[in-house]
Design an enzyme around this catalytic site. Structure first.
Site, PDB file in Angstrom:
ATOM      1  N   GLU A   1       0.691  -1.289  -0.005  1.00 14.21           N
ATOM      2  CA  GLU A   1       0.183  -0.387   0.120  1.00 14.21           C
ATOM      3  C   GLU A   1       0.735   1.744   0.341  1.00 14.21           C
ATOM      4  O   GLU A   1       1.629   1.017   0.768  1.00 14.21           O
ATOM      5  CB  GLU A   1      -0.525   0.086   1.023  1.00 14.21           C
ATOM      6  CG  GLU A   1      -1.782   1.397   1.256  1.00 14.21           C
ATOM      7  CD  GLU A   1      -2.480   0.887   2.741  1.00 14.21           C
ATOM      8  OE1 GLU A   1      -3.759   1.864   2.553  1.00 14.21           O
ATOM      9  OE2 GLU A   1      -2.059   0.803   3.509  1.00 14.21           O
TER      10      GLU A   1
ATOM     11  N   LYS B   1     -10.010   2.794  -0.991  1.00 13.14           N
ATOM     12  CA  LYS B   1     -10.219   2.250   0.168  1.00 13.14           C
ATOM     13  C   LYS B   1     -12.018   2.375   0.615  1.00 13.14           C
ATOM     14  O   LYS B   1     -11.639   3.337   1.094  1.00 13.14           O
ATOM     15  CB  LYS B   1      -9.285   1.969   0.713  1.00 13.14           C
ATOM     16  CG  LYS B   1      -8.630   2.009   2.244  1.00 13.14           C
ATOM     17  CD  LYS B   1      -7.663   2.019   2.748  1.00 13.14           C
ATOM     18  CE  LYS B   1      -7.210   1.317   4.461  1.00 13.14           C
ATOM     19  NZ  LYS B   1      -5.964   2.071   4.739  1.00 13.14           N
TER      20      LYS B   1
ATOM     21  N   CYS C   1      -4.971  -2.477   2.925  1.00  8.36           N
ATOM     22  CA  CYS C   1      -5.012  -2.768   4.542  1.00  8.36           C
ATOM     23  C   CYS C   1      -6.797  -3.217   5.047  1.00  8.36           C
ATOM     24  O   CYS C   1      -6.436  -3.796   5.843  1.00  8.36           O
ATOM     25  CB  CYS C   1      -4.760  -1.809   4.855  1.00  8.36           C
ATOM     26  SG  CYS C   1      -3.476  -1.343   5.633  1.00  8.36           S
TER      27      CYS C   1
END
Length: 292
Positions: free
Chosen positions: A49, A122, A159
């Site tokens: 990331e 995200k 993540c």
């Protein structure tokens, strides 16, 4: 007796490395690892990331908004799209995105011919002591998508998304054959005794096992301290590839690892187990609410 379906083998690869304040050097290092992964046979390659920089959400400073750029024409995405085409690999490219007045933690998925299939923003943005994710990034609005690539159907998340089993299940319900998670996780400066790495690893092994798909998690590694931070952070590394039973197929300290899987065989195994046949969506209404 019906003949067995022909195999559809693919080589998965995760990369892992440390970042510095030199953004150009970080991008160069990422390219080196992609080249090494391709040379090792990797076909679907996952980078960590926000690999172009040190992990700026550890501090509260408006200067880091300057790292963001629009998705269209993003120089990092374009560079790695050319690389993917050259090496014939499917590749994740994580970047900090600005869209008009809004900022996102985003990741492009590039096909083996260099086509940028799309970008994911995200969905889950955490907050916690000493970390400023919500200062920089809004929750994503792209939804959870699956991408048809040259080597299989890839479900992409980032993540903190990896802590939510609903996200993994939603991706596999849409046909994902492989789950990939560009990641960044390290120790907790406010609580040095809290080692979250085993928990991080086990929750993702659970996603792989519950959905009977391979899963790739690519983390950064090493010690970083940004000006204005409460202290240094040591990123765990420990990137891994999990198999469809949650087993660890490959894991590393730094560099890259690969593992080969048979996507056709895994599709047959999922059908035989009946995990998706026997689901009862009519009972899961509580998942559509905040409080059950």
């Amino acid at each position: 007796m019906a003949a067995a379906a022909p195999g559809r083998k693919v080589v998965l690869a995760v990369t892992q490395f440390g970042m510095s304040e030199d953004r150009a050097a970080n991008a160069d290092k990422a390219e080196q690892y992609v080249r090494r992964a391709a040379a090792a046979g990797g076909q679907i390659v996952v980078l960590p990331e926000l690999f172009e920089s040190m992990y700026f959400p550890m501090v509260h400073s408006e200067e880091y908004f300057q790292l963001a750029a629009p998705f269209e024409g993003h120089p990092l995405v374009e560079r790695f799209a050319r690389l993917a085409a050259e090496l014939r690999v499917v590749l994740t490219v994580s970047f900090f995105e600005v869209a008009n007045t809004t900022y996102f933690n985003s990741c492009a998925l590039v096909d083996a011919d260099g086509t940028v299939l799309g970008r994911y923003r995200k969905s889950h943005i955490p907050d916690g002591p000493g970390i400023r994710w919500k200062f920089y990034m809004s929750p994503g609005d792209t939804g959870l998508d699956v991408y048809d690539t040259a080597y299989g159907r890839v479900g992409l998340a980032i993540c903190w998304d990896q802590w939510f089993p609903e996200a993994a299940r939603a991706l596999v319900l849409q046909g994902a054959e492989v789950l990939v998670y560009p990641s960044c996780i390290g120790d907790e400066p406010h609580d040095p005794a809290n080692d979250s790495y085993p928990h991080w690893m086990r929750v993702q092994q659970g996603h792989a096992a519950a959905n009977m798909v391979p899963l790739l998690a690519a983390n950064r590694v090493g010690r970083e301290q940004l000006q204005g931070s409460t202290g240094p952070v040591t990123y765990y590394g420990g990137s891994f590839i999990a198999g469809p039973q949650g087993q660890i197929l490959a894991q590393l300290a730094e560099g890259l690892v690969t593992a080969e899987v048979d996507l056709a065989g895994l599709a047959t195994a999922r059908a035989q187990w009946g995990l998706f046949r026997d689901r009862r969506p009519d009972l899961y209404g509580a998942l559509m609410t905040k409080d059950g």
